[in-house]
Scaffold this active site. Sequence first.
Site, short mmCIF file in Angstrom:
data_model
loop_
_atom_site.label_atom_id
_atom_site.label_comp_id
_atom_site.label_asym_id
_atom_site.label_seq_id
_atom_site.Cartn_x
_atom_site.Cartn_y
_atom_site.Cartn_z
N ASP A 107 100.21 32.21 62.45
CA ASP A 107 100.39 32.26 61.01
C ASP A 107 101.88 32.30 60.72
OD1 ASP A 107 100.36 32.69 58.31
OD2 ASP A 107 98.81 34.24 58.35
N TYR A 199 104.31 27.01 42.26
CA TYR A 199 104.61 26.04 43.30
C TYR A 199 106.01 25.45 43.11
CZ TYR A 199 104.17 21.80 46.14
OH TYR A 199 104.37 20.80 47.07
N ALA A 202 108.72 28.05 43.97
CA ALA A 202 108.87 28.25 45.41
C ALA A 202 109.59 27.07 46.06
CB ALA A 202 107.51 28.47 46.05
#
Length: 401
Positions: A107, A199, A202
């Site tokens: 991850d 989104y 970021a």
Amino acid sequence: MVDLLNSVMNLVAPPATMVVMAFSWPLLCFISFSERLYNSYFATEDMEDKVVVITGASSAIGEQIAYEYAKRGANLVLVARREQRLRVVSNKARIIGANHVIIIAADVIKEDDCRRFITQAVNYYGRVDHLVNTVSLGHTFYFDEVSDTTVFPHLLDINFWGNVYPTYVALPYLQKTNGRIVVNASVENWLPLPRMSLYSAAKAALVNFYETLRFELNEEVGITIATHGWIGSEMSRGKFMLEEGAEMQWKEEREVSANGGPIEEFAKMIVAGACRGDAYVKFPNWYDVFLLYRVFTPNVLRWTFKLLLSSEGSRRSSLVGVGPAMPVDESSSEMKLMLEGGTPRVTGSPPHYTASPPRYTASPPHYTASPPRYTASPPHYAASPPRYTASPPRFNIQELQ
């Protein structure tokens, strides 16, 4: 004096810049073409036996990038959370031409996992030449309609820290080989699109991070920033990817109809640009036109988006529910959360709810019975509670010591 200077520059700089660009544009295009031509034939990096670490390699852009590097004979380290899917990509990459492939389930938003897969890659191959960060997570909801903010940190972690952590861990090894970092960004980092607020934020942070890092590294490590517009992805093709044990799940309703371009072509452009040493890879290039509008006539973009939104009619809630993972039908046509790979896009007319968005049919679960209580009344003193017959005792200094 400063205010006067700024006032003059506000009037002079924009039109002067446009005039200079109009006259210099042919020359700049010729220089760019010549540089690209030279790099394509004389400065392209040979990836034979080079080591390439690719995150988000189980699907979408990450998977296609793995195949492009495989065609060039690279040694691959494929990283994602879905080990079974990585095995499929690994087998295909070997058939295409990869010299060797190892897969690591990890991850990327966990620093310890990043240290583990970079260390394993270095221990196995002895070096890292290219690090390709492709992990991305998109959304389509209006910010003022969100009913559960627990999704916010996950969106930002995937889109920002999921790219920064692998870079931080791999950077010392890339400096030893004068390697390259490739990051998959998006045109939304500077082009504001409705329903993509978190989104876009970021991606803007991510691009600015790598732009700054480029100056800090002073060409010790090359950086290629790839930005794309509308492209196809597993999510846009109706596939649902939900990890076992995922802590969140939500349904999305797409209200903007668009056709996505092929991710294979974008992946080919990314790998070719990285091997040439390009600082930027853009797909498609004509999106840069919107940057001029944003700088010189920002109201044009605002009016355009207002017109598009008004043509869609009344808004419907997109974010239906967020909570513990629940069984879902993977064949459902409703768009759901994409945990790895490229940014989700839409390939056809989106489904609409015939009525208001679904809600819980009943109240949230409660205890099946009343919480446990005393079987009888709490004990009481049979008589009045005892009282001090005299003044209550007091602590003195000796007792405290």
